[in-house]
Design a protein around this motif. Structure first.
Motif, short mmCIF file in Angstrom:
data_model
loop_
_atom_site.label_atom_id
_atom_site.label_comp_id
_atom_site.label_asym_id
_atom_site.label_seq_id
_atom_site.Cartn_x
_atom_site.Cartn_y
_atom_site.Cartn_z
N VAL A 128 0.84 -1.20 0.00
CA VAL A 128 0.00 0.00 0.00
C VAL A 128 0.87 1.25 0.00
CG1 VAL A 128 -1.75 1.31 1.27
CG2 VAL A 128 -1.93 -1.17 1.11
N LYS A 129 1.96 1.22 0.74
CA LYS A 129 2.88 2.37 0.75
C LYS A 129 3.45 2.63 -0.65
CE LYS A 129 5.47 1.11 4.31
NZ LYS A 129 6.53 1.17 5.35
N LYS A 130 3.52 1.57 -1.47
CA LYS A 130 4.04 1.71 -2.83
C LYS A 130 2.95 2.06 -3.84
CE LYS A 130 7.86 -1.53 -2.03
NZ LYS A 130 8.44 -2.85 -2.38
N GLY A 131 1.69 2.17 -3.37
CA GLY A 131 0.63 2.63 -4.26
C GLY A 131 -0.45 1.63 -4.61
N ARG A 132 -0.44 0.45 -4.01
CA ARG A 132 -1.50 -0.53 -4.29
C ARG A 132 -2.67 -0.29 -3.33
NH1 ARG A 132 -2.31 -5.86 -6.38
NH2 ARG A 132 -0.31 -5.71 -7.41
N ASN A 133 -3.88 -0.42 -3.84
CA ASN A 133 -5.09 -0.26 -3.03
C ASN A 133 -5.62 -1.63 -2.61
OD1 ASN A 133 -4.99 2.56 -3.65
ND2 ASN A 133 -5.97 2.11 -5.60
N TYR A 134 -6.21 -1.67 -1.41
CA TYR A 134 -6.73 -2.93 -0.87
C TYR A 134 -8.12 -2.74 -0.29
CZ TYR A 134 -2.75 -6.13 -1.21
OH TYR A 134 -1.78 -6.99 -1.67
N ILE A 135 -8.83 -3.86 -0.16
CA ILE A 135 -10.08 -3.93 0.60
C ILE A 135 -9.89 -4.94 1.71
CG2 ILE A 135 -12.51 -4.61 0.57
CD1 ILE A 135 -12.58 -3.94 -2.37
N ILE A 136 -10.39 -4.60 2.89
CA ILE A 136 -10.48 -5.58 3.96
C ILE A 136 -11.82 -5.38 4.66
CG2 ILE A 136 -9.28 -4.11 5.64
CD1 ILE A 136 -8.12 -6.79 6.81
N PHE A 137 -12.49 -6.47 4.99
CA PHE A 137 -13.77 -6.40 5.67
C PHE A 137 -13.53 -6.51 7.17
CE2 PHE A 137 -14.84 -8.00 1.43
CZ PHE A 137 -15.87 -7.13 1.07
N PRO A 138 -13.67 -5.40 7.91
CA PRO A 138 -13.28 -5.40 9.33
C PRO A 138 -14.19 -6.21 10.24
CG PRO A 138 -14.25 -3.29 8.71
CD PRO A 138 -14.06 -4.06 7.44
N GLU A 139 -15.39 -6.59 9.76
CA GLU A 139 -16.25 -7.46 10.59
C GLU A 139 -15.71 -8.89 10.62
OE1 GLU A 139 -20.75 -6.33 9.92
OE2 GLU A 139 -19.55 -5.82 8.16
N GLY A 140 -14.97 -9.25 9.58
CA GLY A 140 -14.38 -10.58 9.54
C GLY A 140 -15.25 -11.64 8.92
N THR A 141 -16.54 -11.38 8.81
CA THR A 141 -17.45 -12.34 8.20
C THR A 141 -18.71 -11.60 7.76
OG1 THR A 141 -18.53 -14.49 8.51
CG2 THR A 141 -18.67 -12.93 10.33
N ARG A 142 -19.55 -12.27 6.99
CA ARG A 142 -20.77 -11.64 6.47
C ARG A 142 -21.83 -11.55 7.57
NH1 ARG A 142 -21.59 -15.80 1.74
NH2 ARG A 142 -20.34 -17.03 3.18
N SER A 143 -22.56 -10.44 7.58
CA SER A 143 -23.62 -10.26 8.56
C SER A 143 -24.95 -10.85 8.10
CB SER A 143 -23.82 -8.77 8.84
OG SER A 143 -24.29 -8.09 7.68
N HIS A 144 -25.13 -10.99 6.78
CA HIS A 144 -26.38 -11.49 6.20
C HIS A 144 -27.58 -10.63 6.59
CE1 HIS A 144 -24.40 -15.13 4.78
NE2 HIS A 144 -23.88 -15.28 5.98
N SER A 145 -27.33 -9.37 6.94
CA SER A 145 -28.41 -8.49 7.35
C SER A 145 -27.94 -7.04 7.26
CB SER A 145 -28.83 -8.80 8.79
OG SER A 145 -27.84 -8.36 9.69
N SER A 146 -28.83 -6.13 7.63
CA SER A 146 -28.48 -4.70 7.64
C SER A 146 -27.76 -4.29 8.91
CB SER A 146 -29.74 -3.86 7.47
OG SER A 146 -30.65 -4.12 8.53
N PRO A 156 -10.43 -4.84 15.75
CA PRO A 156 -9.31 -3.88 15.77
C PRO A 156 -8.09 -4.36 14.99
CG PRO A 156 -10.26 -4.13 17.96
CD PRO A 156 -10.87 -5.19 17.11
N GLY A 157 -7.85 -5.68 14.98
CA GLY A 157 -6.67 -6.20 14.29
C GLY A 157 -6.64 -5.89 12.81
N SER A 158 -7.81 -5.76 12.19
CA SER A 158 -7.85 -5.49 10.75
C SER A 158 -7.31 -4.11 10.42
CB SER A 158 -9.29 -5.62 10.24
OG SER A 158 -10.14 -4.66 10.82
N PHE A 159 -7.29 -3.22 11.39
CA PHE A 159 -6.83 -1.85 11.14
C PHE A 159 -5.31 -1.73 11.19
CE2 PHE A 159 -11.23 -1.38 12.04
CZ PHE A 159 -11.65 -0.28 11.31
N LYS A 160 -4.63 -2.78 11.65
CA LYS A 160 -3.17 -2.74 11.68
C LYS A 160 -2.59 -2.59 10.28
CE LYS A 160 -2.64 -5.51 15.89
NZ LYS A 160 -2.12 -6.76 16.47
N LEU A 161 -3.33 -3.08 9.27
CA LEU A 161 -2.86 -2.95 7.89
C LEU A 161 -2.64 -1.49 7.52
CD1 LEU A 161 -5.37 -5.48 6.32
CD2 LEU A 161 -2.92 -5.82 6.53
N ALA A 162 -3.59 -0.64 7.93
CA ALA A 162 -3.51 0.78 7.59
C ALA A 162 -2.62 1.56 8.54
CB ALA A 162 -4.91 1.39 7.57
N THR A 163 -2.71 1.25 9.83
CA THR A 163 -1.94 2.03 10.79
C THR A 163 -0.46 1.72 10.72
OG1 THR A 163 -2.41 0.37 12.51
CG2 THR A 163 -3.90 2.24 12.35
#
Length: 228
Positions: free
Chosen positions: A140-158, A165-172
Motif C-alpha cells: 500500500v505504501k508503494k501505491g496498491r489499493n486494498y479492501i479488507i472487511f473489518p467485521e471478519g465475516t458476512r452479517s447477512h443483514s443490515s 481492531p486487528g484489521s486496522f493494523k494494515l492501515a496504521t
C-alpha cells in the motif's frame, strides 16, 4: 442462489471465455505479461455484465471522496457474498483484497484471488497473519489499493457486527488513508426468493478518507469505533 442461476443462464455463452481468461491471466507465468489494468478491465466487464443479467441495480455515491493518489485501504461493512463484486463495478482503479483462509479455496474465488494477487490470512496463525499485514502495508505504501472487511465475516443483514481492531493494523502500520465504505442491500441479493421476476437494489457509499499519518496513539486506538 436463484440469482446466480439467473446470471449463469443469461450469460452461459460468455462463461467459458471469462473462465479461461481469469485462469490464464492469473497464472504465475503470466502475471507480468498481463498488466493490472488489463486484469482489472476483465473483472469490470464480467461484473457489470453479471450484475445486469441478475437484475442488480447498483447506485454508487461519494467516489469523489477517494484519495487522489493510490495507496489506501477501503473498509466496508460485509453483508453478503456479493459485496466484493460491487467494487469491481464501481471502483475505477485496480485494487486487491485481504480475505480469510476459509473462503480462499472456493471455486471462482480461488481463481480471482490469483488474478488480483489477493492476500489470504489465516486468523488462527498469528505469525502468518503478521506476515500478511507487513506485506500489505509495504504494498500500500508503494501505491496498491486494498479492501479488507473489518467485521471478519458476512452479517447477512443490515446490522453490522463489531469491527475487529486487528484489521486496522494494515492501515496504521503503513500510515495510509482509510476509506470507510457503506454497503446497503447486499445481503438481499442472493438470499431473496423470486429473483427471476424481481430485481435487487444496492446502495454503495464511499465516505471521506481518514488520514492515519498524523493520528496520535489514542486516535489510532479509537479508529475501529470511528470507522464503524
Amino acid at each position: 442462489m436463484e440469482r446466480i442461476l439467473l446470471m449463469v443462464i443469461k450469460l452461459i455463452y460468455k462463461v467459458p471465455e471469462w473462465w479461461f481468461k481469469i485462469c490464464w491471466y492469473g497464472k504465475d507465468d503470466n502475471f507480468e505479461k498481463y498488466s493490472e489494468e488489463k486484469r482489472y478491465a476483465l473483472m469490470q466487464e464480467l461484473t457489470t455484465r453479471v450484475n445486469r443479467a441478475g437484475k442488480v441495480d447498483v447506485k454508487c455515491y461519494g467516489l469523489e471522496n477517494l484519495p487522489k493518489d493510490n495507496g489506501y485501504i477501503m473498509f466496508p461493512n460485509h453483508q453478503g457474498m456479493f459485496d466484493t463484486l460491487l467494487f469491481f463495478e464501481t471502483h475505477g482503479r485496480f485494487f486487491s483484497v485481504v480475505l480469510k483462509k476459509e473462503v480462499a479455496n472456493v471455486i471462482l474465488v480461488k481463481q480471482i484471488v490469483r488474478l488480483v494477487h489477493a492476500k489470504v490470512m489465516d486468523r488462527s496463525d498469528v505469525r502468518q497473519s503478521m506476515k500478511v499485514i507487513k506485506e500489505v502495508a509495504e504494498e500500500v505504501k508503494k501505491g496498491r489499493n486494498y479492501i479488507i472487511f473489518p467485521e471478519g465475516t458476512r452479517s447477512h443483514s443490515s446490522k453490522m457486527a463489531e469491527f475487529k481492531p486487528g484489521s486496522f493494523k494494515l492501515a496504521t502500520k503503513a500510515r495510509v488513508p482509510i476509506v470507510p465504505v457503506t454497503i446497503d442491500g447486499g445481503y438481499k441479493t442472493f438470499e431473496e426468493h423470486g429473483v427471476m421476476t424481481k430485481g435487487a437494489h444496492i446502495d454503495f457509499m464511499v465516505h471521506p478518507a481518514i488520514d492515519t499519518a498524523g493520528l496520535s496513539r489514542q486516535e489510532l486506538a479509537e479508529l475501529p469505533e470511528k470507522v464503524e
